[in-house]
Design a protein around this motif. Sequence first.
Motif, PDB file in Angstrom:
ATOM      1  N   SER A  71       0.819  -1.217   0.000  1.00  0.00           N
ATOM      2  CA  SER A  71       0.000   0.000   0.000  1.00  0.00           C
ATOM      3  C   SER A  71       0.850   1.262   0.000  1.00  0.00           C
ATOM      4  O   SER A  71       2.033   1.232   0.317  1.00  0.00           O
ATOM      5  CB  SER A  71      -0.914   0.006   1.232  1.00  0.00           C
ATOM      6  OG  SER A  71      -1.757  -1.124   1.233  1.00  0.00           O
ATOM      7  N   ARG A  72       0.188   2.355  -0.348  1.00  0.00           N
ATOM      8  CA  ARG A  72       0.818   3.669  -0.314  1.00  0.00           C
ATOM      9  C   ARG A  72       0.138   4.515   0.758  1.00  0.00           C
ATOM     10  O   ARG A  72      -1.038   4.316   1.056  1.00  0.00           O
ATOM     11  CB  ARG A  72       0.692   4.359  -1.671  1.00  0.00           C
ATOM     12  CG  ARG A  72       1.481   3.661  -2.775  1.00  0.00           C
ATOM     13  CD  ARG A  72       1.230   4.282  -4.136  1.00  0.00           C
ATOM     14  NE  ARG A  72       1.392   5.718  -4.129  1.00  0.00           N
ATOM     15  CZ  ARG A  72       2.465   6.368  -4.574  1.00  0.00           C
ATOM     16  NH1 ARG A  72       3.454   5.707  -5.089  1.00  0.00           N
ATOM     17  NH2 ARG A  72       2.524   7.676  -4.538  1.00  0.00           N
ATOM     18  N   VAL A  73       0.880   5.464   1.293  1.00  0.00           N
ATOM     19  CA  VAL A  73       0.360   6.375   2.310  1.00  0.00           C
ATOM     20  C   VAL A  73      -0.387   7.519   1.632  1.00  0.00           C
ATOM     21  O   VAL A  73       0.111   8.119   0.677  1.00  0.00           O
ATOM     22  CB  VAL A  73       1.508   6.939   3.180  1.00  0.00           C
ATOM     23  CG1 VAL A  73       0.999   7.989   4.145  1.00  0.00           C
ATOM     24  CG2 VAL A  73       2.226   5.817   3.916  1.00  0.00           C
ATOM     25  N   ASP A  74      -1.576   7.824   2.120  1.00  0.00           N
ATOM     26  CA  ASP A  74      -2.356   8.966   1.649  1.00  0.00           C
ATOM     27  C   ASP A  74      -1.973  10.156   2.532  1.00  0.00           C
ATOM     28  O   ASP A  74      -2.335  10.201   3.721  1.00  0.00           O
ATOM     29  CB  ASP A  74      -3.848   8.664   1.768  1.00  0.00           C
ATOM     30  CG  ASP A  74      -4.727   9.773   1.209  1.00  0.00           C
ATOM     31  OD1 ASP A  74      -4.423  10.965   1.459  1.00  0.00           O
ATOM     32  OD2 ASP A  74      -5.721   9.435   0.549  1.00  0.00           O
ATOM     33  N   LEU A  75      -1.227  11.089   1.973  1.00  0.00           N
ATOM     34  CA  LEU A  75      -0.717  12.223   2.757  1.00  0.00           C
ATOM     35  C   LEU A  75      -1.837  13.092   3.321  1.00  0.00           C
ATOM     36  O   LEU A  75      -1.689  13.658   4.405  1.00  0.00           O
ATOM     37  CB  LEU A  75       0.240  13.072   1.923  1.00  0.00           C
ATOM     38  CG  LEU A  75       1.537  12.381   1.501  1.00  0.00           C
ATOM     39  CD1 LEU A  75       2.425  13.339   0.721  1.00  0.00           C
ATOM     40  CD2 LEU A  75       2.275  11.828   2.706  1.00  0.00           C
ATOM     41  N   GLU A  76      -2.950  13.167   2.624  1.00  0.00           N
ATOM     42  CA  GLU A  76      -4.076  13.956   3.140  1.00  0.00           C
ATOM     43  C   GLU A  76      -4.670  13.306   4.389  1.00  0.00           C
ATOM     44  O   GLU A  76      -5.065  14.001   5.326  1.00  0.00           O
ATOM     45  CB  GLU A  76      -5.156  14.144   2.068  1.00  0.00           C
ATOM     46  CG  GLU A  76      -4.861  15.281   1.126  1.00  0.00           C
ATOM     47  CD  GLU A  76      -4.693  16.614   1.854  1.00  0.00           C
ATOM     48  OE1 GLU A  76      -5.616  17.044   2.576  1.00  0.00           O
ATOM     49  OE2 GLU A  76      -3.621  17.231   1.713  1.00  0.00           O
ATOM     50  N   LEU A  77      -4.733  11.981   4.403  1.00  0.00           N
ATOM     51  CA  LEU A  77      -5.242  11.287   5.593  1.00  0.00           C
ATOM     52  C   LEU A  77      -4.273  11.460   6.767  1.00  0.00           C
ATOM     53  O   LEU A  77      -4.704  11.651   7.909  1.00  0.00           O
ATOM     54  CB  LEU A  77      -5.475   9.802   5.293  1.00  0.00           C
ATOM     55  CG  LEU A  77      -6.618   9.499   4.314  1.00  0.00           C
ATOM     56  CD1 LEU A  77      -6.684   8.010   4.005  1.00  0.00           C
ATOM     57  CD2 LEU A  77      -7.954  10.005   4.854  1.00  0.00           C
TER      58      LEU A  77
END
Length: 163
Positions: A71-77
Amino acid sequence: MTTTAAHPRFAEALHDLGLDQLHTRVRRFPEATRTAAEAAAAIGCELSQICKSLIFAADGVPVLVLMDGASRVDLELVRGELGARKVTRAAADVVRESTGYAIGGVPPFGHRTRTRVLADRNLLAHDVVWAAAGNPHVVFPMAPGDLVHHADATLVDVRERTA
């Protein structure tokens, strides 16, 4: 203290946390395990069983995010979780300065400085995950709940959603 393939700072952290038994489970590979894909291939596990330790800068302050390798990190979250104005990927020198390790070898705990730690809930989908042990050639296995506990992480949902 037991001699181990792990980075000396990480080996010391294992000792300080009462995890000396993990020294025998640390695995060194001749090929690099710097990326999640390289680590999964070397270990022979699913990509999602790799625990990535990623350093971001939240309003300029380093924060560690533990994320499964698929998975990738959602910077907005992450920004929302931290109440930050801006979250960016930390530069390599910031990673080394705050953790004491180079990118590709950052473990989930045993860092030079104390940082806030977020762990994506998806890590808990497996019985065992593998994480870096302070060196791009060295990994260790741990139950994800134990890893989250020893990293003093807050469980969050910060995984990027695919459409």
